[in-house]
Design a protein around this motif. Structure first.
Motif, short mmCIF file in Angstrom:
data_model
loop_
_atom_site.label_atom_id
_atom_site.label_comp_id
_atom_site.label_asym_id
_atom_site.label_seq_id
_atom_site.Cartn_x
_atom_site.Cartn_y
_atom_site.Cartn_z
N GLU A 154 -18.87 -29.31 -39.32
CA GLU A 154 -20.26 -28.34 -39.22
C GLU A 154 -20.72 -28.68 -38.06
O GLU A 154 -20.85 -29.59 -37.66
CB GLU A 154 -20.71 -28.71 -40.55
CG GLU A 154 -22.02 -27.68 -40.69
CD GLU A 154 -22.65 -28.07 -41.72
OE1 GLU A 154 -23.02 -27.28 -42.74
OE2 GLU A 154 -23.60 -29.19 -41.64
N VAL A 155 -21.15 -27.79 -37.19
CA VAL A 155 -22.08 -27.84 -36.12
C VAL A 155 -23.46 -27.32 -36.61
O VAL A 155 -23.56 -26.25 -37.35
CB VAL A 155 -21.53 -26.76 -35.05
CG1 VAL A 155 -22.43 -26.98 -33.95
CG2 VAL A 155 -20.21 -27.21 -34.71
N ARG A 156 -24.42 -28.27 -36.36
CA ARG A 156 -25.91 -27.92 -36.60
C ARG A 156 -26.62 -27.66 -35.39
O ARG A 156 -26.57 -28.61 -34.44
CB ARG A 156 -26.43 -29.11 -37.27
CG ARG A 156 -25.62 -29.33 -38.79
CD ARG A 156 -26.35 -30.44 -39.61
NE ARG A 156 -25.36 -31.08 -40.55
CZ ARG A 156 -25.73 -31.90 -41.55
NH1 ARG A 156 -26.69 -32.53 -41.30
NH2 ARG A 156 -24.81 -31.97 -42.64
N THR A 157 -27.20 -26.53 -35.15
CA THR A 157 -27.76 -25.99 -33.88
C THR A 157 -29.26 -25.83 -33.85
O THR A 157 -29.81 -25.09 -34.77
CB THR A 157 -26.92 -24.73 -33.46
OG1 THR A 157 -25.61 -25.18 -33.23
CG2 THR A 157 -27.51 -24.52 -32.19
N THR A 158 -30.05 -26.42 -33.18
CA THR A 158 -31.41 -26.23 -33.17
C THR A 158 -31.90 -26.15 -31.76
O THR A 158 -31.05 -26.37 -30.89
CB THR A 158 -32.16 -27.37 -33.69
OG1 THR A 158 -31.72 -28.77 -33.21
CG2 THR A 158 -32.10 -27.49 -35.27
N MET A 166 -32.41 -23.83 -38.18
CA MET A 166 -31.07 -24.59 -37.67
C MET A 166 -30.24 -23.56 -37.76
O MET A 166 -30.09 -22.73 -38.94
CB MET A 166 -31.02 -25.83 -38.71
CG MET A 166 -29.81 -26.64 -38.22
SD MET A 166 -29.31 -28.04 -39.03
CE MET A 166 -30.81 -28.85 -39.63
N TYR A 167 -29.23 -23.28 -37.24
CA TYR A 167 -27.93 -22.60 -37.24
C TYR A 167 -26.84 -23.45 -37.72
O TYR A 167 -26.59 -24.59 -37.15
CB TYR A 167 -27.67 -21.74 -35.99
CG TYR A 167 -28.72 -20.85 -35.47
CD1 TYR A 167 -28.80 -19.69 -35.96
CD2 TYR A 167 -29.21 -21.40 -34.15
CE1 TYR A 167 -29.58 -18.64 -35.17
CE2 TYR A 167 -30.33 -20.50 -33.67
CZ TYR A 167 -30.42 -19.26 -34.36
OH TYR A 167 -31.26 -18.33 -33.69
N LEU A 168 -26.01 -22.89 -38.86
CA LEU A 168 -24.99 -23.73 -39.48
C LEU A 168 -23.58 -23.00 -38.88
O LEU A 168 -23.66 -21.81 -39.23
CB LEU A 168 -25.05 -23.80 -40.79
CG LEU A 168 -26.24 -24.82 -41.10
CD1 LEU A 168 -26.03 -25.05 -42.65
CD2 LEU A 168 -26.08 -26.13 -40.28
N GLU A 169 -22.81 -23.80 -38.57
CA GLU A 169 -21.41 -23.07 -38.36
C GLU A 169 -20.22 -24.15 -38.81
O GLU A 169 -20.35 -25.05 -38.35
CB GLU A 169 -21.22 -22.80 -36.98
CG GLU A 169 -19.70 -22.24 -36.41
CD GLU A 169 -19.55 -20.61 -36.80
OE1 GLU A 169 -20.89 -20.13 -36.95
OE2 GLU A 169 -18.46 -20.16 -37.02
#
Lengths: 131, 131, 131, 131
Positions: A70-74, A1-4
């Motif tokens: 926070e954006v959680r990207t998968t 997962m990418y976190l921003e």
């Protein structure tokens, strides 16, 4: 997962005193930057390798100014020349929005899609969303 | 059908020299203004009657600077307290993008949805998309 | 004088229920399109001839959603390779904002300014602001 | 001095493959959030205490996608009910843009400016720009 993570900007609110729904497409694009770097590590704008085919956004809770988001990207699907990105917007322990975006590996010179290389497929798989 | 025409603005392009996909949500929102006026003829921001639940955008063709665009807006579903809006973005006789947005008749004070009145349902029906 | 009229878009408001000050730079840029066309009639993005050096905005009145706005654009200074554009934003017979922007005739390949041709100077002079 | 760092977002570029000049007003507003908190620690939107009177931006260098930017914010003038904020945009050790913004302590209910309290003046003075 990418976190921003980032702050809500004042101009991103609208007259309803919450974040405008029109802002989410931009936030989610910004949070896909690590995915862009898989395809072009130098973020080379003259040979940009991706085009967006579709996105869908579901708005679950209002998002407000004054609290970090926070954006959680998968990754949720990998095809031969396209893949789907699943993104969630969280604020104060609330899931406020969910988006799914289809990106196509693309050659802007020929205006055609291209197969995704095995290396990049493997890199994307490391971020596959668990069902 | 509601029609809204405008020029592409220079800042709405991105580094790929086409219109950024992030712009469409805003254009489509702008083109829904006549629908907002069905619910609040004075566009009363202190008693705003609608909230957006979801949108989906399909990008079919790139959109470019220097040519006018037209948004064609119809209604494609009317429920008891929510309805769906179908929108198309045309440029130079090309259909470049299609969006469907779900709007909910909403009371921001109680944070709850509300039934849509018969009068407004009838007004919306005049813009129903033919199958 | 160049005139450009458009509707305020909902997302251009902010939480103070008026138009965000950040929107004006974009509106004024959009209203300079006829000036861009003096330098590049085809709006050729690969050989774009202008760069912005500075802008100054004065905000005189709040701008609100629901009423059209008009941008009035004149030229207020013409130098050898740069010129100043004076712009006013009007809504409901009120002058709400004034901006002055300096644009430079520019070659993005050499990264240098260029003299403005006599033909374009004459075209700009037709829109000179009366003192 | 207040420091704020962030990534350039893809949609903040324009067709010239650099950051659009229209983006800067928003970035600088975002970087003034600690100043907003001096006037309203809770960022209370219903009693917002400031209005923007003017801004001026000078663009010195192009700003590009793919590299972080930093905004450096200081106070450069404190009057009885208004003050000026000086902001610089840095990218890769280059000063790319400078902005000066005048903010007025404002009562949106009476539509009038208000004196700035001694406490806030002292807090602002801690961030005064050295000449």
């Amino acid at each position: 997962m990418y976190l921003e993570e980032f702050n809500v900007r004042f101009y991103e609110t609208d007259a309803l005193a919450h974040v405008s729904n029109t802002v989410l497409a931009g936030w989610f694009e910004a949070a896909r930057e690590p995915i862009f770097r898989l395809f072009t590590p130098e973020l080379d704008l003259r040979n940009w390798p991706l085009i967006l085919a579709t996105y869908k956004m579901d708005f679950l809770q209002q998002i407000f100014y004054g609290h970090k988001v926070e954006v959680r990207t998968t990754i949720c699907r990998i095809g031969s020349s396209a893949f789907d990105v699943h993104q969630e917007l969280w604020q104060n322990q609330n899931k406020c929005a969910v988006g799914v975006t289809t990106l196509v590996h693309f050659d802007f010179k020929t205006n055609k899609s291209k197969p995704i290389s095995t290396d990049i497929v493997e890199a994307l798989q490391k971020h596959l969303k668990e069902a």
